[in-house]
Design a protein around this motif. Structure first.
Motif, PDB file in Angstrom:
ATOM      1  N   LEU A  80       0.688  -1.416  -0.114  1.00  0.00           N
ATOM      2  CA  LEU A  80       0.014  -0.139  -0.224  1.00  0.00           C
ATOM      3  C   LEU A  80       0.805   0.738   0.045  1.00  0.00           C
ATOM      4  CD1 LEU A  80      -2.613  -1.090   2.624  1.00  0.00           C
ATOM      5  CD2 LEU A  80      -2.859  -1.133  -0.272  1.00  0.00           C
ATOM      6  N   GLY A  81       1.563   1.420   0.603  1.00  0.00           N
ATOM      7  CA  GLY A  81       3.310   1.959   1.015  1.00  0.00           C
ATOM      8  C   GLY A  81       2.183   3.151   1.689  1.00  0.00           C
ATOM      9  N   VAL A  82       1.900   2.629   3.072  1.00  0.00           N
ATOM     10  CA  VAL A  82       1.345   3.285   4.510  1.00  0.00           C
ATOM     11  C   VAL A  82       0.767   2.590   5.091  1.00  0.00           C
ATOM     12  CG1 VAL A  82      -0.882   4.776   3.353  1.00  0.00           C
ATOM     13  CG2 VAL A  82       0.239   5.596   4.658  1.00  0.00           C
ATOM     14  N   THR A  83       0.335   3.261   6.340  1.00  0.00           N
ATOM     15  CA  THR A  83       0.048   2.314   7.239  1.00  0.00           C
ATOM     16  C   THR A  83      -1.505   2.259   6.697  1.00  0.00           C
ATOM     17  OG1 THR A  83       1.326   3.659   8.292  1.00  0.00           O
ATOM     18  CG2 THR A  83      -0.298   2.727   9.767  1.00  0.00           C
ATOM     19  N   LEU A  84      -1.692   1.081   7.225  1.00  0.00           N
ATOM     20  CA  LEU A  84      -3.386   0.609   7.363  1.00  0.00           C
ATOM     21  C   LEU A  84      -4.182   0.735   8.906  1.00  0.00           C
ATOM     22  CD1 LEU A  84      -5.525  -0.226   5.428  1.00  0.00           C
ATOM     23  CD2 LEU A  84      -4.640  -2.869   6.622  1.00  0.00           C
ATOM     24  N   TYR A  85      -4.940   1.231   8.335  1.00  0.00           N
ATOM     25  CA  TYR A  85      -6.142   1.448   9.793  1.00  0.00           C
ATOM     26  C   TYR A  85      -5.950   0.324  10.503  1.00  0.00           C
ATOM     27  CZ  TYR A  85      -9.208   3.413  12.503  1.00  0.00           C
ATOM     28  OH  TYR A  85     -10.463   3.731  13.852  1.00  0.00           O
ATOM     29  N   PRO A  86      -6.022   0.029  11.777  1.00  0.00           N
ATOM     30  CA  PRO A  86      -6.068  -1.323  12.116  1.00  0.00           C
ATOM     31  C   PRO A  86      -7.353  -1.155  12.065  1.00  0.00           C
ATOM     32  CG  PRO A  86      -5.343   0.404  14.153  1.00  0.00           C
ATOM     33  CD  PRO A  86      -5.577   1.965  12.529  1.00  0.00           C
ATOM     34  N   ASN A  87      -8.658  -1.261  12.525  1.00  0.00           N
ATOM     35  CA  ASN A  87      -9.815  -1.617  12.535  1.00  0.00           C
ATOM     36  C   ASN A  87     -10.297  -1.573  11.208  1.00  0.00           C
ATOM     37  OD1 ASN A  87      -9.621  -2.158  14.973  1.00  0.00           O
ATOM     38  ND2 ASN A  87     -10.643  -0.318  15.436  1.00  0.00           N
ATOM     39  N   SER A  88      -9.749  -2.035   9.932  1.00  0.00           N
ATOM     40  CA  SER A  88      -9.934  -1.419   8.283  1.00  0.00           C
ATOM     41  C   SER A  88     -10.509  -2.951   7.825  1.00  0.00           C
ATOM     42  CB  SER A  88      -9.835  -0.632   7.403  1.00  0.00           C
ATOM     43  OG  SER A  88      -8.131  -0.920   7.258  1.00  0.00           O
ATOM     44  N   THR A  89     -11.430  -3.162   7.342  1.00  0.00           N
ATOM     45  CA  THR A  89     -12.187  -4.446   6.703  1.00  0.00           C
ATOM     46  C   THR A  89     -11.660  -4.390   4.902  1.00  0.00           C
ATOM     47  OG1 THR A  89     -13.726  -5.226   8.338  1.00  0.00           O
ATOM     48  CG2 THR A  89     -13.247  -6.193   6.808  1.00  0.00           C
ATOM     49  N   TYR A  90     -10.711  -5.398   4.446  1.00  0.00           N
ATOM     50  CA  TYR A  90     -10.439  -5.636   3.308  1.00  0.00           C
ATOM     51  C   TYR A  90     -11.497  -5.705   2.363  1.00  0.00           C
ATOM     52  CZ  TYR A  90      -8.177  -7.263  -1.436  1.00  0.00           C
ATOM     53  OH  TYR A  90      -7.951  -7.982  -2.572  1.00  0.00           O
ATOM     54  N   LEU A  91     -12.493  -5.254   1.494  1.00  0.00           N
ATOM     55  CA  LEU A  91     -13.469  -5.727   0.776  1.00  0.00           C
ATOM     56  C   LEU A  91     -12.504  -6.046  -0.708  1.00  0.00           C
ATOM     57  CD1 LEU A  91     -15.423  -2.552   1.532  1.00  0.00           C
ATOM     58  CD2 LEU A  91     -15.332  -4.996   2.105  1.00  0.00           C
ATOM     59  N   ALA A  92     -12.155  -5.455  -1.103  1.00  0.00           N
ATOM     60  CA  ALA A  92     -11.730  -5.674  -2.959  1.00  0.00           C
ATOM     61  C   ALA A  92     -10.275  -4.555  -2.801  1.00  0.00           C
ATOM     62  CB  ALA A  92     -12.467  -5.488  -4.002  1.00  0.00           C
ATOM     63  N   THR A  93     -10.169  -5.263  -4.256  1.00  0.00           N
ATOM     64  CA  THR A  93      -8.427  -4.757  -5.432  1.00  0.00           C
ATOM     65  C   THR A  93      -8.665  -4.942  -6.963  1.00  0.00           C
ATOM     66  OG1 THR A  93      -6.780  -5.399  -3.299  1.00  0.00           O
ATOM     67  CG2 THR A  93      -6.126  -5.756  -5.615  1.00  0.00           C
ATOM     68  N   PHE A  94      -8.468  -3.227  -7.382  1.00  0.00           N
ATOM     69  CA  PHE A  94      -9.533  -3.747  -8.682  1.00  0.00           C
ATOM     70  C   PHE A  94      -7.780  -3.177  -9.512  1.00  0.00           C
ATOM     71  CE2 PHE A  94     -13.000  -2.834  -6.262  1.00  0.00           C
ATOM     72  CZ  PHE A  94     -13.829  -3.046  -6.829  1.00  0.00           C
ATOM     73  N   ASP A  95      -7.754  -3.595 -10.806  1.00  0.00           N
ATOM     74  CA  ASP A  95      -6.877  -2.960 -11.542  1.00  0.00           C
ATOM     75  C   ASP A  95      -6.471  -1.623 -11.730  1.00  0.00           C
ATOM     76  OD1 ASP A  95      -5.600  -4.501 -14.789  1.00  0.00           O
ATOM     77  OD2 ASP A  95      -3.923  -3.258 -13.386  1.00  0.00           O
ATOM     78  N   ALA A  96      -5.876  -1.116 -12.118  1.00  0.00           N
ATOM     79  CA  ALA A  96      -6.248   0.617 -12.348  1.00  0.00           C
ATOM     80  C   ALA A  96      -4.982   0.816 -13.533  1.00  0.00           C
ATOM     81  CB  ALA A  96      -5.183   1.585 -11.588  1.00  0.00           C
ATOM     82  N   GLY A  97      -4.341  -0.590 -14.320  1.00  0.00           N
ATOM     83  CA  GLY A  97      -4.020  -0.420 -15.235  1.00  0.00           C
ATOM     84  C   GLY A  97      -2.333   0.254 -14.887  1.00  0.00           C
ATOM     85  N   ARG A  98      -0.926   0.175 -15.715  1.00  0.00           N
ATOM     86  CA  ARG A  98      -0.029   0.395 -15.717  1.00  0.00           C
ATOM     87  C   ARG A  98       0.827  -0.180 -14.136  1.00  0.00           C
ATOM     88  NH1 ARG A  98       1.501   6.552 -18.025  1.00  0.00           N
ATOM     89  NH2 ARG A  98       0.557   5.816 -20.051  1.00  0.00           N
ATOM     90  N   GLY A  99       0.703  -1.369 -14.094  1.00  0.00           N
ATOM     91  CA  GLY A  99       0.435  -1.533 -12.655  1.00  0.00           C
ATOM     92  C   GLY A  99       0.293  -1.344 -11.408  1.00  0.00           C
ATOM     93  N   GLN A 100      -0.898  -0.334 -11.791  1.00  0.00           N
ATOM     94  CA  GLN A 100      -0.935  -0.097 -10.365  1.00  0.00           C
ATOM     95  C   GLN A 100      -2.382  -0.305 -10.019  1.00  0.00           C
ATOM     96  OE1 GLN A 100      -1.039   4.594 -11.981  1.00  0.00           O
ATOM     97  NE2 GLN A 100      -0.719   5.121  -9.717  1.00  0.00           N
ATOM     98  N   GLN A 101      -3.106  -0.246  -8.809  1.00  0.00           N
ATOM     99  CA  GLN A 101      -4.100  -1.453  -8.055  1.00  0.00           C
ATOM    100  C   GLN A 101      -4.631  -0.121  -7.600  1.00  0.00           C
ATOM    101  OE1 GLN A 101      -2.539  -4.169  -6.792  1.00  0.00           O
ATOM    102  NE2 GLN A 101      -2.554  -5.955  -8.325  1.00  0.00           N
TER     103      GLN A 101
END
Length: 194
Positions: A80-101
């Motif tokens: 992610l490149g940053v700290t994740l909020y501790p009480n968050s729930t992972y929902l989904a990942t989408f392709d943003a193009g050019r290797g980004q997500q």
């Protein structure tokens, strides 16, 4: 001709000019001769009053396409490149193009609390993207036009705006049923300098 005679002629002409379009429309309306035969009566459905609406049954879960990111482990803070909020729930990942997500996480922490949290984590004030629904973005990397489609960032959006119950949990029967706030992480492409 007297003044009265001219006035009478002008008045008659004005009345005739005003009435002529109405008369012309009435005269020019097409009429069929003989009148058409009456059509066979069509049986109509009985009028339905307000009542419960029955919706079709949803397809079985095994026939639905998988959720984006289903079967994928939640991304790490390094991804992610940053700290994740501790009480968050992972929902989904989408392709943003050019290797980004795009990585979506949900939480029931308030929008204001999430903005304060990421102000401390990113050491940046960020910027309001939209006032309604409230959306705030923090840049977490430099944008490079030749390498990226989107700026690496953390975007926080209030899903309780305008009385909404929140972003629906994509897992059927998932707990909680909806999330008040969504956090979107836009990653840099692999190998991109920060």
């Amino acid at each position: 001709m007297s003044l009265r005679g001219r006035a009478a002629i002008l008045l008659a002409a004005a009345l005739l000019a005003a009435a002529s379009p109405a008369l012309a429309q009435r005269r020019l309306a097409p009429r069929s001769f003989p009148p058409p035969e009456p059509a066979d009566p069509v049986e109509s459905e009985p009028a339905r009053g307000p009542g419960p609406v029955s919706l079709p049954e949803p397809p079985p879960r095994d026939l639905l396409p998988p959720l984006p990111g289903a079967g994928r482990a939640a991304p790490t803070e390094d991804e992610l490149g940053v700290t994740l909020y501790p009480n968050s729930t992972y929902l989904a990942t989408f392709d943003a193009g050019r290797g980004q997500q795009f990585h979506l996480f949900g939480t029931n922490a308030t929008f204001a609390n999430m903005v304060r949290y990421y102000r401390v984590i990113t050491r940046d004030r960020g910027e309001d993207v939209f006032e309604a629904p409230a959306t705030h973005q923090f840049d977490i990397g430099r944008f490079r036009d030749r390498e990226m489609d989107f700026r690496p960032s953390v975007t926080i959006k209030d899903y309780t705006w305008n009385g909404s119950p929140g972003y629906p949990n994509p897992l059927p029967g998932g707990d909680p049923p909806a999330f008040a706030t969504i956090i979107q992480f836009t990653t840099a492409p692999p190998g991109a300098r920060r």
